[in-house]
Design an enzyme around this catalytic site. Structure first.
Site, mmCIF file in Angstrom:
data_model
loop_
_atom_site.group_PDB
_atom_site.id
_atom_site.type_symbol
_atom_site.label_atom_id
_atom_site.label_comp_id
_atom_site.label_asym_id
_atom_site.label_seq_id
_atom_site.Cartn_x
_atom_site.Cartn_y
_atom_site.Cartn_z
ATOM 1 N N GLY A 215 -27.373 -1.896 -10.352
ATOM 2 C CA GLY A 215 -27.765 -1.968 -8.847
ATOM 3 C C GLY A 215 -27.050 -1.640 -8.024
ATOM 4 O O GLY A 215 -25.782 -1.064 -8.154
ATOM 5 N N ASP B 284 -21.034 -16.659 -13.449
ATOM 6 C CA ASP B 284 -20.174 -15.037 -13.486
ATOM 7 C C ASP B 284 -19.142 -15.292 -12.138
ATOM 8 O O ASP B 284 -19.157 -14.576 -11.973
ATOM 9 C CB ASP B 284 -20.741 -14.011 -13.035
ATOM 10 C CG ASP B 284 -20.516 -12.830 -13.565
ATOM 11 O OD1 ASP B 284 -19.080 -13.156 -14.157
ATOM 12 O OD2 ASP B 284 -20.535 -11.979 -13.505
ATOM 13 N N ASP C 293 -38.188 -2.971 -37.701
ATOM 14 C CA ASP C 293 -39.043 -3.038 -37.565
ATOM 15 C C ASP C 293 -40.018 -3.305 -38.343
ATOM 16 O O ASP C 293 -41.360 -2.767 -37.797
ATOM 17 C CB ASP C 293 -39.306 -3.370 -36.385
ATOM 18 C CG ASP C 293 -40.867 -4.383 -35.384
ATOM 19 O OD1 ASP C 293 -41.261 -5.395 -35.877
ATOM 20 O OD2 ASP C 293 -41.207 -4.009 -34.619
ATOM 21 N N GLU D 155 -36.766 -8.214 -42.946
ATOM 22 C CA GLU D 155 -36.894 -6.546 -41.584
ATOM 23 C C GLU D 155 -35.108 -6.265 -41.879
ATOM 24 O O GLU D 155 -35.361 -5.402 -42.069
ATOM 25 C CB GLU D 155 -37.353 -6.779 -40.935
ATOM 26 C CG GLU D 155 -38.947 -7.114 -40.787
ATOM 27 C CD GLU D 155 -39.820 -6.078 -39.661
ATOM 28 O OE1 GLU D 155 -40.598 -6.394 -39.912
ATOM 29 O OE2 GLU D 155 -38.802 -7.321 -38.870
ATOM 30 N N GLU E 11 -32.722 -7.275 -26.981
ATOM 31 C CA GLU E 11 -31.630 -7.684 -27.209
ATOM 32 C C GLU E 11 -30.969 -6.696 -28.760
ATOM 33 O O GLU E 11 -29.836 -6.721 -29.173
ATOM 34 C CB GLU E 11 -31.748 -9.442 -28.453
ATOM 35 C CG GLU E 11 -32.723 -10.244 -28.110
ATOM 36 C CD GLU E 11 -32.795 -11.025 -29.029
ATOM 37 O OE1 GLU E 11 -33.307 -12.213 -28.578
ATOM 38 O OE2 GLU E 11 -33.991 -11.366 -29.635
ATOM 39 N N ASP F 224 -10.281 18.422 -10.713
ATOM 40 C CA ASP F 224 -10.155 20.644 -10.662
ATOM 41 C C ASP F 224 -9.857 20.368 -11.879
ATOM 42 O O ASP F 224 -9.107 21.489 -11.677
ATOM 43 C CB ASP F 224 -8.873 20.260 -9.470
ATOM 44 C CG ASP F 224 -7.560 19.564 -10.320
ATOM 45 O OD1 ASP F 224 -7.562 18.459 -11.106
ATOM 46 O OD2 ASP F 224 -6.673 19.669 -9.603
ATOM 47 N N SER G 213 -7.274 19.559 -13.951
ATOM 48 C CA SER G 213 -5.642 19.993 -14.386
ATOM 49 C C SER G 213 -5.587 18.963 -15.539
ATOM 50 O O SER G 213 -4.655 19.243 -15.740
ATOM 51 C CB SER G 213 -5.516 19.385 -13.555
ATOM 52 O OG SER G 213 -4.738 18.033 -12.852
ATOM 53 N N ASP H 44 0.153 4.777 -15.297
ATOM 54 C CA ASP H 44 0.556 5.396 -15.173
ATOM 55 C C ASP H 44 2.225 4.815 -15.880
ATOM 56 O O ASP H 44 3.046 4.346 -15.077
ATOM 57 C CB ASP H 44 0.826 6.293 -14.038
ATOM 58 C CG ASP H 44 2.244 7.263 -14.143
ATOM 59 O OD1 ASP H 44 2.258 7.391 -14.765
ATOM 60 O OD2 ASP H 44 2.472 7.372 -12.654
#
Length: 513
Positions: free
Chosen positions: A59, A171, A361, A372, A408, A435, A437, A467
């Site tokens: 969201g 969480d 399925d 399956e 799932e 840009d 680059s 970096d």
């Protein structure tokens, strides 16, 4: 206060799982047509929707203003097209119920109401404009053990409040704690209950959810209860005291191995100068045996938390702040890149998985059985043994029903193979490299942060952490190295998958691997 349009106020019943009303279902018996159990007013009848504040996997959060009072709030808008199955609809409804259930806690963001229209579910809640936990610490420039103790007291008080009302957060991480305002004494508030569950004493859960650095060992072992929240709070405490997570590796699988077997490091700097009482609390919160781990209440009774004289008031080593800055900045850049990739996945890509699901399925029941799956794998040329297929089946079968439903299947197959595909990494890199680059500069990063509604205070740290050749910008190889390291952010609603499920995606989509 606005009347609650969702009708989902908490009733204090810890075993509230039973009252979770399933959303209406289409006449064909397929995906639900709504999240809320009855129609609501249009959110725009009551609120003016303003600028974007932030964006998550499911969201986008906007500033909104109450037309009647002029009060400012936050509105989290969840696109219903991202809710792929019944379980996703029920998750959003549960999140709304849990927010109502916990709304009287002073350190939980307060819900104001929920609205639904044809395209979105909107959750209007208290606005927390004071920024994330780690950002506030870094901006201050110094802090002490005593300050860390006060923060953990608040975080664990939220955990205790949740558990006393029969809610497991599932969480807990620093990004899910925001300050109510920029004021020095602003309260810290817990947010994002999208993975939270109602539970009753003795309940055990098996779905693997959370965020890699913070997930408890018993969650990875698929048998856990509320004790896992205390582990996550213990990880936050460890990071607050030394600036890095207790269990670290280059890959997500490596992080999980460390969580299951790694040794806590109390020898490296700054641990020799951290009080014994703080180390004792960390050890007892990060005890691998959940039956011996401290409860939230026991944490709040620990001398380091209770007695201001026990937690020293001397500043913690400045190197800790520096590490904390890097850790927080790395998370933000990677999260932005993950969102770019998730948003760029086309309906056609998901459509291909839909066709694959239909192919396997064979009886059109809407679920895939073991037989399956075995036949489907044989058709795509797999030579897995029955035991290996059973392991894949169990890994993808989130609700332990013995079959794999459409949601799932998508979750199991649409994961790391999409993230790591070269064209998706190129597309994400191009989003930042405005840009063209071949380098991401600090100005381009600043622009991206604004587009995502993120605070760009620590851009230098975002770049410095990635970096590798120290030229002050990020090239493509540095970017891909960051993306393929251990996942920094949460994988969201039930999509943090173990290697078996990644393998299921690779086996069924060999061309995408």
């Amino acid at each position: 206060m606005q009347p609650d349009p969702s009708g989902s106020g908490g009733d204090g019943n810890a075993n509230a799982k039973a009252k979770l009303a399933p959303p209406p279902v289409t006449a064909a018996g397929g995906r639900p047509v709504s999240v809320l159990p009855h129609k609501t007013a249009n959110v725009r009848d009551h609120y003016r929707i303003g600028k974007k504040l932030g964006q998550g996997q499911f969201g986008t959060t906007y500033l909104c203003v109450d037309k009647a009072s002029g009060g400012e709030f936050a509105c989290k808008s969840i696109p219903k097209r991202k809710l792929l199955c019944r379980e996703d609809y029920e998750d959003v409804w549960r999140e709304i119920q849990i927010m109502h259930h916990l709304s009287e806690h002073p350190n939980v963001v307060r819900i104001r109401g929920a609205y639904e229209d044809a395209l979105f579910v909107h959750i209007v809640m208290e606005l927390c404009a004071g920024g994330e936990l780690f950002d506030r610490i870094v901006a201050k420039g110094h802090y002490t053990e005593r300050a860390a103790a006060q923060l953990i007291r608040t975080i664990v008080a939220v955990v205790e409040g949740c558990h006393s009302l029969g809610v497991m957060h599932r969480d807990l991480k620093p990004e899910n704690f925001l300050f109510a305002s920029a004021a020095e004494d602003a309260p810290l508030k817990a947010t994002d209950f999208g993975l939270s569950m109602f539970y009753k004493p003795g309940d055990k859960f098996s779905d693997v959810v959370g965020s890699p650095y913070y997930v408890a060992p018993e969650v990875l072992q698929k048998c856990y209860g509320p004790e896992s929240d205390v582990w996550s709070a213990g990880v936050i405490l460890y990071i607050l005291l030394c600036g890095v997570p207790p269990f670290w590796a280059e890959t997500e699988a490596g992080i999980f191995r460390q969580i299951l077997r790694g040794k806590l490091d109390f020898e490296s700097e700054p641990w020799p100068s951290i009080s014994d009482s703080a180390k004792d609390l960390v050890r007892n919160m990060l005890c691998r045996d959940p039956t011996k781990r401290l409860t939230a209440h026991e944490v709040l009774c620990h001398p380091w938390i209770v007695d201001d004289a026990v937690a020293p008031d001397k500043p913690i080593d400045s190197a800790v702040l520096s590490r904390l800055k890097h850790f927080s900045a790395m998370n933000k850049l990677k999260k932005m890149a993950l969102r770019v990739i998730a948003e760029s996945l086309s309906e056609e890509e998901i459509g291909g998985l839909k066709e694959l699901f239909k192919m396997i399925d064979t009886d059109d029941s809407g679920t895939i059985t073991f037989d399956e799956l075995k036949e489907g794998l044989k058709r795509v040329g797999s030579e897995l043994t029955e035991h290996e297929i059973q392991a894949l089946m169990e890994a993808a079968d989130i609700d332990n029903s013995g079959t794999i439903d459409y949601g799932e299947f998508i979750a199991a197959t649409l994961h790391m193979n999409k993230l790591e595909r070269e064209e998706n990494l190129v597309s994400a890199f191009s989003f930042f490299d405005k840009d063209g680059s071949g380098f991401i500069t600090i100005d381009e990063l600043s622009q991206a942060c604004r587009e995502f509604g993120l605070d760009d205070l620590h851009l230098e740290d975002m770049i410095k952490d990635v970096d590798q050749n120290n030229d002050g910008q990020i090239d493509y190889s540095e970017f891909t190295a960051m993306m393929r390291k251990g996942n920094a952010g949460g994988a969201g609603r039930r999509t943090m998958r173990n290697s078996l499920q990644l393998n299921l995606g690779e086996i069924l989509n060999p061309s995408n691997s």
